[in-house]
Design a protein around this motif. Structure first.
Motif, PDB file in Angstrom:
ATOM      1  N   ASN A   1      17.323  31.209 -15.076  1.00  0.00           N
ATOM      2  CA  ASN A   1      16.853  29.974 -15.304  1.00  0.00           C
ATOM      3  C   ASN A   1      17.175  30.030 -17.115  1.00  0.00           C
ATOM      4  OD1 ASN A   1      15.127  27.754 -13.908  1.00  0.00           O
ATOM      5  ND2 ASN A   1      13.978  30.138 -13.881  1.00  0.00           N
TER       6      ASN A   1
ATOM      7  N   ARG B   1       9.106  33.888 -17.201  1.00  0.00           N
ATOM      8  CA  ARG B   1       8.347  32.454 -16.777  1.00  0.00           C
ATOM      9  C   ARG B   1       7.797  33.416 -15.608  1.00  0.00           C
ATOM     10  NH1 ARG B   1      12.615  28.140 -15.936  1.00  0.00           N
ATOM     11  NH2 ARG B   1      13.217  27.253 -18.353  1.00  0.00           N
TER      12      ARG B   1
ATOM     13  N   HIS C   1       0.617  26.373 -12.759  1.00  0.00           N
ATOM     14  CA  HIS C   1       0.782  25.032 -12.420  1.00  0.00           C
ATOM     15  C   HIS C   1      -0.486  24.018 -11.986  1.00  0.00           C
ATOM     16  CE1 HIS C   1       5.365  24.983 -12.645  1.00  0.00           C
ATOM     17  NE2 HIS C   1       4.647  26.480 -12.077  1.00  0.00           N
TER      18      HIS C   1
ATOM     19  N   THR D   1       4.906  18.350 -22.352  1.00  0.00           N
ATOM     20  CA  THR D   1       4.527  19.184 -21.375  1.00  0.00           C
ATOM     21  C   THR D   1       3.992  18.307 -20.933  1.00  0.00           C
ATOM     22  OG1 THR D   1       4.268  21.052 -20.846  1.00  0.00           O
ATOM     23  CG2 THR D   1       2.753  20.381 -22.184  1.00  0.00           C
TER      24      THR D   1
ATOM     25  N   LEU E   1       6.062  20.813 -16.594  1.00  0.00           N
ATOM     26  CA  LEU E   1       7.308  20.801 -17.267  1.00  0.00           C
ATOM     27  C   LEU E   1       6.908  20.412 -18.499  1.00  0.00           C
ATOM     28  CD1 LEU E   1       9.235  18.924 -14.139  1.00  0.00           C
ATOM     29  CD2 LEU E   1       8.949  21.011 -14.761  1.00  0.00           C
TER      30      LEU E   1
ATOM     31  N   GLU F   1       8.169  27.050 -23.837  1.00  0.00           N
ATOM     32  CA  GLU F   1       9.013  27.387 -22.489  1.00  0.00           C
ATOM     33  C   GLU F   1       8.759  28.034 -21.225  1.00  0.00           C
ATOM     34  OE1 GLU F   1      13.913  28.075 -22.632  1.00  0.00           O
ATOM     35  OE2 GLU F   1      12.959  28.950 -20.597  1.00  0.00           O
TER      36      GLU F   1
ATOM     37  N   CYS G   1       7.541  28.523 -16.794  1.00  0.00           N
ATOM     38  CA  CYS G   1       7.873  28.981 -15.090  1.00  0.00           C
ATOM     39  C   CYS G   1       8.108  26.970 -14.633  1.00  0.00           C
ATOM     40  CB  CYS G   1       7.218  29.795 -13.891  1.00  0.00           C
ATOM     41  SG  CYS G   1       7.297  28.767 -12.426  1.00  0.00           S
ATOM     42  N   THR G   2       9.056  26.308 -14.197  1.00  0.00           N
ATOM     43  CA  THR G   2       9.301  25.059 -14.017  1.00  0.00           C
ATOM     44  C   THR G   2       9.205  24.980 -12.332  1.00  0.00           C
ATOM     45  OG1 THR G   2      11.773  25.357 -13.490  1.00  0.00           O
ATOM     46  CG2 THR G   2      11.059  24.464 -15.214  1.00  0.00           C
TER      47      THR G   2
ATOM     48  N   TYR H   1      12.071  23.609 -10.716  1.00  0.00           N
ATOM     49  CA  TYR H   1      12.720  22.687 -10.354  1.00  0.00           C
ATOM     50  C   TYR H   1      14.034  21.605 -10.116  1.00  0.00           C
ATOM     51  CZ  TYR H   1      10.154  17.631 -10.008  1.00  0.00           C
ATOM     52  OH  TYR H   1       9.641  16.789  -9.595  1.00  0.00           O
TER      53      TYR H   1
END
Lengths: 393, 250
Positions: free
Chosen positions: B68, B78, B125, B140, B149, B180, B182-183, B186
């Motif tokens: 990332n 992240r 999340h 966001t 996200l 920024e 963690c995604t 995605y």
């Protein structure tokens, strides 16, 4: 390595205990300390003005216009610290154009714009309209053009028109009082609603912010009034400052009581975060909270003001007491903002350790803060020059 | 139009090449079956962490940083790993040198240790994400498949979301000047792949899957283990589920 990373690596040796790695950077610095400080001064100064206008406290009429100008000078700089702190200042207006209504912060633009345009600008204009019209008639050259523009084409200063101005001004002030409460109570809500942070997360936060705002604004106007009178070699209106002292003292007492209530509640409830917060208060925040905010910034000025009630003192002694208390009060409220904003970020959300905030490491941010702190006084001087507040004396 | 033999061959060659080029991506970059029919309504992602399995090797942290482009300095993560050590006198020591990226130094005074374990951390999340609530411009947001996200082209960098996150999962990117986090990778999960940290974990500590699918690995994990989440009292409803989490973990 980026500039921020370099700064953070210098902070590493000062970290105590365990801190989430992303918590090492203290995100809201001195500029965000200034933001609630400045908006607080605005709200406080306006409340003092409204005492004269709405509540007919005739003694403080001498500071009415000065309060309005002071409020305006500080309000016009209130957005600068926020803007300076954004990662992308060029996107700042998105808050107004595409706000997310669920966010407390998104409301800032509207609350601010409402207060600046609908309350302060209008009230000042209506109050000064007669002076502006007279000046547009009497001045020459550029000044004439300037004041003519300021009249906005409204040149009727018949007694009926002026009576209407007075009426409208009163209505605006009545609307302005809840607006001033909203402006600063809202700033308190921005912090108070962050449940992730136990130092901020208290229902009392908006009301403590509001009370301390009134305290700082009243102290600021009292100080500005005394200094301008001294500069103009005019006598200080003693009944006026005596009355301001009365309000300052009473509101300050309520503010202090609320702050102590919050502190005692924390100690008594001793929730999960209590251990880390008590280390914070005894250690990192000892000087700014116990010494700066509570002792020097609250107890001493309150005691000085109390002395002037308890003992019959000569005007010159009272004046010097008021002067010193106003300065200490302003310092104390600044420390309060510092302790909230910086204090709330010194401990990790792991509740297991502390980071640090080094002003000498942040360089340009510190210079920006100094410039932003000076700017309102420059603006105020200009306003006093353009719209002298003394003509009604 | 009259073509010389040379021109004819040249044109034919080019046509063949062009046709090949047009058909190549489909063949070379063909997405797994799942991608072709990816519909975010069908998914609700969950993340599991089996604390007993973590050995603190740091491979997940490294893999995340590479995958990332997370700045390499020890202030931006992240995902990271914490090591908890409980001494016999009940004193708790926690460390996370460089986020655990390079593993952990050997412990001192081993005889005094009551227990010690590693805790990988990641954005939770949350179902009720406070970061999303506070963002003044909606930069966001939560996707329909349950991932929080950040839109880097929209974020104004006010950092309110960083303040609002109770888990320290967010940072301000030092160059991009936007928030920024963690995604769940995605860009990978929507192609049927697993997040890079899950992929890199050699012990199966990190588990990832679709909560809407009864037979998914994450649902099996949730059914067979005693599960806990971080800072439950805050009501954020995290979707990073921990098995074997000690009460000392914050």
């Amino acid at each position: 390595m980026s500039e921020i990373s370099l700064m953070l690596s210098k902070i590493m040796p000062f970290i105590q205990g365990f801190i989430y790695p992303n918590d090492i950077e203290l995100h809201w610095g001195i500029l965000i300390v200034l933001y609630p400080y400045i908006t607080g001064l605005v709200a406080g100064a306006f409340i003092l003005a409204s005492l004269a206008r709405v509540f007919n406290v005739s003694e403080v009429k001498a500071t009415y216009r000065l309060s309005l100008l002071t409020a305006f000078a500080f309000l016009s700089t209130a957005t600068l610290p926020l803007l300076g702190h954004l990662g992308h200042p060029e996107r700042a207006l998105e808050i107004l154009f595409t706000p997310k209504l669920e966010s407390a912060m998104a409301m800032f633009g509207f609350v601010y714009a409402w207060y600046l345009m609908a309350v302060l600008c209008l009230e000042i204009w209506f109050d000064y309209r007669k002076d502006i019209v007279l000046r547009s008639a009497n001045e020459k050259g550029l000044k004439k053009i300037f004041y003519t523009v300021l009249t906005l084409g409204s040149k009727n200063i018949s007694s009926e028109a002026l009576a209407l101005d007075e009426k409208i001004g009163r209505v605006i002030t009545i609307i302005g009082i809840p607006s001033a409460f909203m402006l600063h109570g809202y700033v308190g809500f921005i912090f108070g609603s962050v449940k992730a942070n136990p130092w901020w997360n208290t229902t009392l936060m908006p009301i403590i912010f509001l009370m301390s705002a009134m305290v700082s604004g009243i102290a600021m106007v009292m100080l500005v009034y005394m200094v301008t009178q001294w500069l103009r070699k005019k006598a200080v209106d003693m009944p006026c400052v005596d009355t301001i002292r009365l309000y300052l003292f009473n509101i300050f007492l309520v503010d202090f009581a609320l702050e102590m209530l919050d502190l005692i509640h924390r100690i008594y409830a001793a929730e999960e975060s209590f251990d880390v917060l008590s280390i914070l208060m005894k250690g990192n925040l000892f000087w700014t909270q116990f010494v700066g905010q509570i002792l020097v910034g609250t107890i001493v000025p309150l005691a000085l003001l109390a002395l002037t009630f308890l003992f019959k003192t000569s005007p010159s002694i009272r004046k010097s007491f008021y002067f010193v208390s106003a300065i200490l009060t302003l310092a104390g409220i600044f420390f309060m903002r510092w302790n909230v904003v910086i204090g709330g970020q010194l401990f990790s959300k792991s509740f297991l350790g502390f980071t640090t905030y080094k002003l000498n490491l942040i360089g340009i941010e510190a210079y920006a803060a100094i410039a932003i702190a000076i700017l309102p006084f420059v603006i105020l001087s200009a306003l006093i020059y353009i719209l002298p507040p003394w003509e009604k004396e | 139009m009259k073509l010389s033999r040379r021109e004819f061959l040249e044109l034919s060659g080019k046509s063949v090449l062009a046709m090949l080029a047009l058909s190549l991506p489909k063949k070379l970059l063909a997405m797994p079956e799942e991608m072709a029919k990816f519909d975010w309504e069908d998914y609700y992602w969950g993340y599991g962490i089996d604390i007993e399995k973590c050995i603190g090797c740091g491979k997940c942290v490294k893999a995340c940083k590479v995958e990332n482009n997370v700045p390499d300095e020890p202030f931006f993560f992240r995902t990271w790993i914490e090591r908890y050590v409980e001494r016999k006198d009940d004193k708790i020591e926690v460390d996370s040198p460089n986020g655990g990226k390079d593993g952990f130094p050997e412990l001192k005074n081993k005889k005094d240790i009551k227990k010690s374990f590693f805790v990988p951390k990641i954005c939770n999340h949350c179902e009720h994400p406070p970061c999303v609530q506070v963002c003044p411009v909606g930069a966001t947001y939560k996707t329909k498949d349950g991932v929080v996200l950040v839109d880097p082209d929209y974020c104004i960098g006010c950092r309110y979301c960083i303040q609002a996150c109770p888990y320290g999962a967010r940072f301000l990117h030092p160059e991009k000047r936007v928030a920024e986090k963690c995604t769940l990778c995605y860009h990978r999960i929507t192609k049927g792949l697993r997040p890079m940290c899950v992929e890199a974990c050699p012990t199966g500590t990190r588990i990832f899957g679709n909560l809407k699918d009864n037979n998914s690995i994450i649902n099996k994990f949730l059914k067979t283990k005693k599960i806990n989440v971080l800072k439950q009292h805050l009501g954020t409803k995290p979707k990073a589920y921990y098995a074997g989490m000690d009460k000392e973990v914050r």
